[in-house]
Design an enzyme around this catalytic site. Structure first.
Site, PDB file in Angstrom:
ATOM      1  N   ARG A   1       0.846  -1.189   0.000  1.00 29.97           N
ATOM      2  CA  ARG A   1       0.000   0.000   0.000  1.00 29.97           C
ATOM      3  C   ARG A   1       0.883   1.241   0.000  1.00 29.97           C
ATOM      4  NH1 ARG A   1      -3.316  -2.507  -1.895  1.00 29.97           N
ATOM      5  NH2 ARG A   1      -5.463  -2.892  -1.257  1.00 29.97           N
TER       6      ARG A   1
ATOM      7  N   GLU B   1      -4.092   7.552  -5.416  1.00 27.44           N
ATOM      8  CA  GLU B   1      -4.275   6.833  -6.680  1.00 27.44           C
ATOM      9  C   GLU B   1      -5.585   7.262  -7.320  1.00 27.44           C
ATOM     10  OE1 GLU B   1      -3.882   2.601  -6.094  1.00 27.44           O
ATOM     11  OE2 GLU B   1      -1.961   2.815  -5.086  1.00 27.44           O
TER      12      GLU B   1
ATOM     13  N   HIS C   1      -0.810   0.330  -9.987  1.00 31.32           N
ATOM     14  CA  HIS C   1      -1.492  -0.657  -9.137  1.00 31.32           C
ATOM     15  C   HIS C   1      -1.938  -1.877  -9.953  1.00 31.32           C
ATOM     16  CE1 HIS C   1      -3.736  -0.961  -5.071  1.00 31.32           C
ATOM     17  NE2 HIS C   1      -3.577  -2.161  -5.568  1.00 31.32           N
TER      18      HIS C   1
HETATM   19  P1  NDP Z   1      -1.631 -10.990   4.946  1.00 30.40           P
HETATM   20  O1  NDP Z   1      -2.569 -10.455   5.971  1.00 30.40           O
HETATM   21  O2  NDP Z   1      -1.678 -12.436   4.599  1.00 30.40           O
HETATM   22  O3  NDP Z   1      -0.116 -10.674   5.380  1.00 30.40           O
HETATM   23  C1  NDP Z   1       0.275  -9.458   5.908  1.00 30.40           C
HETATM   24  C2  NDP Z   1       1.704  -9.606   6.423  1.00 30.40           C
HETATM   25  O4  NDP Z   1       2.128  -8.331   6.908  1.00 30.40           O
HETATM   26  C3  NDP Z   1       1.813 -10.584   7.575  1.00 30.40           C
HETATM   27  O5  NDP Z   1       2.990 -11.336   7.483  1.00 30.40           O
HETATM   28  C4  NDP Z   1       1.866  -9.664   8.798  1.00 30.40           C
HETATM   29  O6  NDP Z   1       2.551 -10.206   9.915  1.00 30.40           O
HETATM   30  C5  NDP Z   1       2.645  -8.503   8.222  1.00 30.40           C
HETATM   31  N1  NDP Z   1       2.432  -7.316   9.036  1.00 30.40           N
HETATM   32  C6  NDP Z   1       1.278  -6.652   9.270  1.00 30.40           C
HETATM   33  N2  NDP Z   1       1.485  -5.612  10.099  1.00 30.40           N
HETATM   34  C7  NDP Z   1       2.793  -5.637  10.398  1.00 30.40           C
HETATM   35  C8  NDP Z   1       3.628  -4.846  11.221  1.00 30.40           C
HETATM   36  N3  NDP Z   1       3.143  -3.794  11.902  1.00 30.40           N
HETATM   37  N4  NDP Z   1       4.930  -5.155  11.320  1.00 30.40           N
HETATM   38  C9  NDP Z   1       5.433  -6.219  10.643  1.00 30.40           C
HETATM   39  N5  NDP Z   1       4.705  -7.018   9.837  1.00 30.40           N
HETATM   40  C10 NDP Z   1       3.409  -6.723   9.721  1.00 30.40           C
HETATM   41  O7  NDP Z   1      -1.849 -10.096   3.662  1.00 30.40           O
HETATM   42  P2  NDP Z   1      -1.478 -10.420   2.139  1.00 30.40           P
HETATM   43  O8  NDP Z   1      -0.097 -10.963   2.091  1.00 30.40           O
HETATM   44  O9  NDP Z   1      -2.560 -11.189   1.495  1.00 30.40           O
HETATM   45  O10 NDP Z   1      -1.538  -8.947   1.514  1.00 30.40           O
HETATM   46  C11 NDP Z   1      -0.658  -7.927   1.974  1.00 30.40           C
HETATM   47  C12 NDP Z   1      -1.077  -6.591   1.374  1.00 30.40           C
HETATM   48  O11 NDP Z   1      -0.765  -6.551  -0.014  1.00 30.40           O
HETATM   49  C13 NDP Z   1      -2.571  -6.318   1.418  1.00 30.40           C
HETATM   50  O12 NDP Z   1      -2.976  -5.865   2.676  1.00 30.40           O
HETATM   51  C14 NDP Z   1      -2.731  -5.270   0.349  1.00 30.40           C
HETATM   52  O13 NDP Z   1      -2.607  -4.005   0.927  1.00 30.40           O
HETATM   53  C15 NDP Z   1      -1.559  -5.519  -0.595  1.00 30.40           C
HETATM   54  N6  NDP Z   1      -2.017  -5.956  -1.920  1.00 30.40           N
HETATM   55  C16 NDP Z   1      -1.613  -5.240  -3.027  1.00 30.40           C
HETATM   56  C17 NDP Z   1      -2.026  -5.625  -4.282  1.00 30.40           C
HETATM   57  C18 NDP Z   1      -1.519  -4.932  -5.497  1.00 30.40           C
HETATM   58  O14 NDP Z   1      -2.045  -5.148  -6.598  1.00 30.40           O
HETATM   59  N7  NDP Z   1      -0.499  -4.099  -5.405  1.00 30.40           N
HETATM   60  C19 NDP Z   1      -2.966  -6.736  -4.479  1.00 30.40           C
HETATM   61  C20 NDP Z   1      -3.275  -7.445  -3.277  1.00 30.40           C
HETATM   62  C21 NDP Z   1      -2.821  -7.034  -2.045  1.00 30.40           C
HETATM   63  P3  NDP Z   1       1.951 -11.485  10.698  1.00 30.40           P
HETATM   64  O15 NDP Z   1       2.132 -12.642   9.723  1.00 30.40           O
HETATM   65  O16 NDP Z   1       2.806 -11.606  11.872  1.00 30.40           O
HETATM   66  O17 NDP Z   1       0.519 -11.180  10.973  1.00 30.40           O
END
Ligand code: NDP
Length: 311
Positions: free
Chosen positions: A227, A256, A275
């Site tokens: 994001r 965006e 995006h």
């Molecule tokens: P998940 O919820 O599966 O994974 C999120 C990861 O981020 C987890 O490993 C989580 O840690 C980590 N995380 C969250 N907060 C923190 C923090 N404060 N410090 C450290 N690590 C943190 O989400 P996805 O992998 O499915 O998606 C991630 C993001 O990708 C989405 O939220 C979206 O914003 C973005 N996205 C972008 C797209 C694009 O086209 N550019 C398309 C789809 C998604 P933990 O495992 O410990 O919870």
């Protein structure tokens, strides 16, 4: 029990196409679109990409907002969404693979000097430069969830040294998994490429600021496919002059579409894509009608999001 599809922005799937696909998957389901919403009091579930400002107030019996993807920040932080309304996301394989490949493409572009050779070609200059070996290159992945985990594994399989960072401790074969502020600094200081695939939450907003950017390895590339609000864009513009990072690849931006007059468009060390790193929903679309069924039957939902945690 009706499902209303209102994607909330243009330039992606059409609401009609999605409705058609969902009706094929479950011909008995009551599926509507913004063009023909019918009696809004019958709508218990919405499927959105972005939840717009007035949407929840028009639906008095809304029980579930289904995100047509992963990032739920416009839903969980929506000021008018009643606390009892549940939120679910999708966990599609196809866009996760697409995002992992997007990151890999820009890493390969760097280690194979593709940009350099394209510029040399434009000047008719024959200048062989040795590519870097993956084993000599460190890739850091911020976020080891559904998408980041796959990205880290792909990078490992390609032979890179891989560091990963997440909120909770993780164990991924062949990936050094880190947590906390110390772990973040370690990853930023060692990585030649940093792939950020984090959700937008109160803790991740502006995580890449003047201080953390300065902790990056000089000349490294920052790839953001999570994001846009992860990065303080003004701090990035200054940091690029210090070559920490040396290059930024941004698929997601704070605003965006990125306004035409934003200086990032023409920055020589910035690559912008609109995006598009993860696009297709693949067969995860079936989870939308399944959640409509589960909501009606009072069964646990697929991929329900903890609204307080924010992702
Ligand atoms: P998940 O919820 O599966 O994974 C999120 C990861 O981020 C987890 O490993 C989580 O840690 C980590 N995380 C969250 N907060 C923190 C923090 N404060 N410090 C450290 N690590 C943190 O989400 P996805 O992998 O499915 O998606 C991630 C993001 O990708 C989405 O939220 C979206 O914003 C973005 N996205 C972008 C797209 C694009 O086209 N550019 C398309 C789809 C998604 P933990 O495992 O410990 O919870």
């Amino acid at each position: 029990m009706a499902l209303l599809i209102e994607i909330g922005h243009n330039g992606w799937y059409s609401e009609e196409d999605l409705a058609k696909e969902l009706r094929t998957l479950d011909p008995k389901a009551d599926i509507r679109t913004a063009a023909e919403p019918g009696n809004l009091a019958e709508v218990t579930m919405m499927a959105v990409s972005t939840l717009k400002s007035d949407q929840p107030t028009r639906l008095p019996n809304l029980q579930l907002v289904q995100k047509l993807g992963a990032g739920v920040e416009t839903i969980v932080n929506h000021p008018l969404l009643a606390p009892h309304v549940r939120v679910a996301r999708l966990k599609p394989e196809e866009p996760a693979r697409e995002i992992a490949q997007y990151c890999l493409a820009y890493v390969l572009r760097g280690i194979r000097n593709m940009d350099y050779h394209e510029k040399a070609q434009a000047r008719a200059i024959w200048d062989p430069v040795a590519p870097r070996r993956p084993a000599e290159v460190t890739v850091g992945v911020l976020g080891l969830g559904h998408i980041g985990g796959l990205t880290a594994s792909l990078m490992r399989d390609m032979g890179f040294k891989v560091l990963g960072w997440s909120r909770s401790e993780k164990s991924i074969a062949g990936v050094t998994c880190l947590t906390g502020d110390h772990g973040l600094r370690g990853l930023l200081g060692e990585s030649d490429y940093v792939c950020a695939i984090l959700p937008s939450t109160a803790d991740t907003r502006d995580l890449m600021n003047a201080e953390t950017l300065a902790a990056m390895k000089q000349g490294a590339t920052l790839i953001n496919a999570g994001r846009g609000d992860l990065i303080d864009e003004a701090a990035l513009a200054s940091a690029l002059y210090q070559r920490r990072p040396g290059h930024a690849v941004l698929d997601v931006l704070r605003t965006e579409p990125l306004p035409e007059d934003n200086p990032l468009w023409s920055h020589p060390c910035v690559t912008i894509t609109p995006h598009v790193s993860g696009w297709h929903l693949g067969d995860a679309i079936g989870d939308v009608v399944e959640n409509l069924r589960r909501l009606g039957a009072g069964e646990p939902l697929l991929h329900e999001v903890d609204r307080l945690k924010g992702y």
